[in-house]
Design a protein around this motif. Structure first.
Motif, PDB file in Angstrom:
ATOM      1  N   CYS A 104       0.827  -1.209   0.000  1.00 41.57           N
ATOM      2  CA  CYS A 104       0.000   0.000   0.000  1.00 41.57           C
ATOM      3  C   CYS A 104       0.865   1.265   0.000  1.00 41.57           C
ATOM      4  N   ASN A 105       1.944   1.247   0.756  1.00 42.22           N
ATOM      5  CA  ASN A 105       2.825   2.405   0.778  1.00 42.22           C
ATOM      6  C   ASN A 105       3.553   2.567  -0.558  1.00 42.22           C
ATOM      7  N   TYR A 106       3.914   1.442  -1.161  1.00 39.17           N
ATOM      8  CA  TYR A 106       4.523   1.479  -2.491  1.00 39.17           C
ATOM      9  C   TYR A 106       3.556   2.122  -3.482  1.00 39.17           C
ATOM     10  N   LYS A 107       2.276   1.777  -3.385  1.00 30.52           N
ATOM     11  CA  LYS A 107       1.263   2.325  -4.289  1.00 30.52           C
ATOM     12  C   LYS A 107       1.113   3.830  -4.105  1.00 30.52           C
ATOM     13  N   ASP A 108       1.299   4.326  -2.885  1.00 29.55           N
ATOM     14  CA  ASP A 108       1.202   5.766  -2.649  1.00 29.55           C
ATOM     15  C   ASP A 108       2.245   6.539  -3.455  1.00 29.55           C
ATOM     16  N   ILE A 109       3.397   5.905  -3.681  1.00 27.18           N
ATOM     17  CA  ILE A 109       4.477   6.585  -4.406  1.00 27.18           C
ATOM     18  C   ILE A 109       4.342   6.398  -5.905  1.00 27.18           C
ATOM     19  N   PHE A 110       4.101   5.172  -6.347  1.00 29.18           N
ATOM     20  CA  PHE A 110       4.179   4.861  -7.773  1.00 29.18           C
ATOM     21  C   PHE A 110       2.827   4.682  -8.461  1.00 29.18           C
ATOM     22  N   GLY A 111       1.728   4.772  -7.689  1.00 30.55           N
ATOM     23  CA  GLY A 111       0.412   4.755  -8.313  1.00 30.55           C
ATOM     24  C   GLY A 111      -0.159   3.383  -8.602  1.00 30.55           C
ATOM     25  N   VAL A 112       0.633   2.339  -8.433  1.00 32.08           N
ATOM     26  CA  VAL A 112       0.168   0.965  -8.654  1.00 32.08           C
ATOM     27  C   VAL A 112       0.774   0.070  -7.577  1.00 32.08           C
ATOM     28  N   TYR A 113       0.140  -1.075  -7.350  1.00 29.28           N
ATOM     29  CA  TYR A 113       0.731  -2.035  -6.432  1.00 29.28           C
ATOM     30  C   TYR A 113       1.946  -2.681  -7.088  1.00 29.28           C
ATOM     31  N   PRO A 114       2.898  -3.168  -6.286  1.00 28.23           N
ATOM     32  CA  PRO A 114       4.125  -3.744  -6.868  1.00 28.23           C
ATOM     33  C   PRO A 114       3.826  -4.950  -7.747  1.00 28.23           C
ATOM     34  N   ARG A 115       4.403  -4.912  -8.957  1.00 24.63           N
ATOM     35  CA  ARG A 115       4.239  -6.029  -9.884  1.00 24.63           C
ATOM     36  C   ARG A 115       5.612  -6.413 -10.425  1.00 24.63           C
ATOM     37  N   GLY A 116       5.889  -7.716 -10.425  1.00 21.99           N
ATOM     38  CA  GLY A 116       7.140  -8.199 -10.995  1.00 21.99           C
ATOM     39  C   GLY A 116       8.370  -7.899 -10.142  1.00 21.99           C
ATOM     40  N   LEU A 117       8.168  -7.524  -8.876  1.00 17.54           N
ATOM     41  CA  LEU A 117       9.298  -7.239  -7.989  1.00 17.54           C
ATOM     42  C   LEU A 117       9.570  -8.423  -7.069  1.00 17.54           C
ATOM     43  N   GLU A 118      10.796  -8.516  -6.592  1.00 17.73           N
ATOM     44  CA  GLU A 118      11.184  -9.622  -5.717  1.00 17.73           C
ATOM     45  C   GLU A 118      10.752  -9.360  -4.278  1.00 17.73           C
ATOM     46  N   GLU A 119      10.365 -10.424  -3.586  1.00 15.57           N
ATOM     47  CA  GLU A 119       9.966 -10.311  -2.175  1.00 15.57           C
ATOM     48  C   GLU A 119      11.207 -10.420  -1.285  1.00 15.57           C
TER      49      GLU A 119
END
Length: 506
Positions: free
Chosen positions: A462-477
């Protein structure tokens, strides 16, 4: 001697050039961003021509580029001669000739050639243009900014194999090979009402007005170099003219820093000596200052900061060339661009189009005056706290974490996670300019904070989405301890949130 190995997009460029020649084109423009390896690509084409016993001429319009190109060919064991007055490598019988444009013009004739390669082809020289129009040889122009109005008359085709975005972010074919820029919008040189000539602000006006903020240029550089790198980082400065360069040298010296100015007034030997000294990793020169010398043939990947202090009213080509000087990668360091000229915002829409889409047709980005951003637009485009360029569609500054709060759009989620900046049905635009590796950095650090502080699962996304406008996709956990930048962002966000909550409860 090194083996000449091309990257996938360079192979694609060679294939497209061959196909277009086979289709009947004779004069092709090859667009590729600065740092993409145009000289290496040209070396490949010249080597293939040499193997077929075909004569080739490679024309450069600066003396420093003659030796630079010659060194590249030597690295790959490609025989060649040089056409330049007094050059030690005068070997007219060689099939490949590296030619100084000035020498060609002075002698009044071109060497016999079946393939002509023109470096920095956006700089159209009259004699070179006349030869291109009259020759039966195949012609390839190389440029990272083919925006001159005359290029459409000289070249009958375009090859554009790769975009700047692809080189910065990487693709499935190749890894990232250019650095992204952290842009700061600093105090701007005021050009309102300045005199113009041929569609551009006059140099005298730019110098006079530039000198007025020389102190601000130095102060901003000192602040940013220590904030970001913790030391004086190697820097290049683009000034408005010689007098402006000299004034900046004095100001930097008074502040205790060694900046050196080079210009057309200096001898070629002096300029070469200074640039070679600056290129050393242990150089005592903190920065080079010049007007346009550094936009051609200058290659120092370890430069970390670029300062723009030469305003352009219409020359998008020059702006692109300046940015390109800073984008060659250097370790894990992200490069910093400090804009005092107003150019970054002035040409922002053109740059974003070029960055994402490359060049689709000649003259598609031709140099011409653009609409000046309003004062309100300029303020909205930068972070009010640190001056960084504000990403479109974002409510937080990726540099310092400052948040722009829209009180009527605060939404609390699961009593712990909340979203700022967008209503429940409003979609944010994806920030295409942000490199994947930067997005991974933020997400990994948010994951670490989520786990170590006991946040509910999903807090990081959710915090990632606040910055980039989308939920994280294709990123490593994967988790990574948060930097002060990320911790500051989290702290600022919480303070702003609770301030609004308290206000709504009153």
């Amino acid at each position: 001697m090194d083996e000449l190995v091309l990257r996938p997009y360079q192979h694609r460029a060679v294939a497209e050039l061959r196909q277009k020649f086979a289709d009947g084109h004779r004069k092709l423009m090859l667009y590729a961003p600065t740092g993409s390896g145009k000289t290496v690509l040209a070396a490949e084409m010249m080597k293939k021509a040499y193997d077929k016993r075909t004569r080739t001429a490679f024309v450069v319009d600066r003396i420093v580029l003659v030796d630079q190109t010659s060194r590249v060919l030597d690295r790959y064991g490609i025989p060649h001669g040089v056409i330049q007055a007094g050059h030690w490598r005068n070997q007219p019988n060689e099939l490949i000739q590296i030619c100084s444009a000035q020498t060609i013009e002075a002698r009044g004739f071109f060497p016999d050639t079946a393939l002509l390669v023109v470096d920095e082809a956006h700089c159209v020289r009259q004699k070179i243009a006349e030869f291109i129009q009259s020759t039966t040889a195949k012609v390839i122009g190389l440029s990272a900014s083919p925006f001159s109005k005359k290029l459409g008359e000289l070249y009958d085709g375009l090859v554009s194999p790769v975009t700047t975005q692809e080189l910065v972010e990487g693709t499935d074919e190749f890894p990232a090979c250019l650095s992204s820029l952290r842009v700061f919008i600093a105090k701007e040189i005021d050009m309102e009402g300045a005199k113009t000539s041929m569609g551009e602000w006059t140099e005298s006006e730019a110098i006079t007005r530039g000198i007025k903020i020389s102190g601000d240029v130095v102060a901003e550089w000192v602040k940013k170099t220590y904030e970001i790198y913790g030391r004086p980082a190697k820097t290049i400065v683009f000034s408005a003219g010689v007098a402006h360069s000299e004034d900046l040298v004095r100001r930097f010296s008074a502040a205790g820093y060694n900046f050196v100015s080079i210009s057309y007034l200096d001898t070629d030997e002096y300029k070469k000596e200074v640039m070679e000294d600056f290129a050393r990793e242990d150089t005592e020169i903190h920065g080079l200052i010049a007007t346009d010398i550094l936009t051609k043939g200058f290659d120092a990947p370890d430069v970390l900061i670029g300062v723009s202090a030469r305003p352009f009213k219409s020359s998008f080509s020059s702006h692109v060339q300046q940015l390109g000087r800073l984008m060659r990668p250097w370790g894990d360091n992200r490069k910093t661009w400090i804009d005092h000229s107003g150019n970054y915002l002035r040409f922002l829409s053109k740059w974003e189009d070029l960055y994402t889409n490359g060049v689709q047709q000649l003259e598609s980005h031709k140099d011409e005056p653009v609409k000046e951003p309003t004062k309100k637009e300029k303020e909205a485009a930068k972070c009010p706290q640190c001056g960084a360029l504000w990403p479109k569609g974002s409510d937080s500054c990726p540099s310092c974490g400052h948040i722009r709060i829209r009180a009527n759009q605060v939404q609390e989620v699961a009593a712990e996670v909340f979203e700022l900046g967008a209503g429940p049905k409003e979609k944010k635009k994806k920030n295409k300019v942000t490199p994947v590796r930067d997005k991974q950095e933020w997400y990994s650090q948010f994951l670490h904070y989520e786990v170590t502080t006991g946040k509910k699962k999903g807090w990081a996304g959710c915090n990632y989405k606040d910055i980039f406008g989308v939920y994280p996709r294709g990123l490593e956990e994967v988790m990574k301890p948060p930097t002060p930048e990320v911790l500051n962002w989290i702290s600022e966000r919480r303070k702003q949130y609770y301030a609004i909550i308290n206000k709504t409860r009153v």
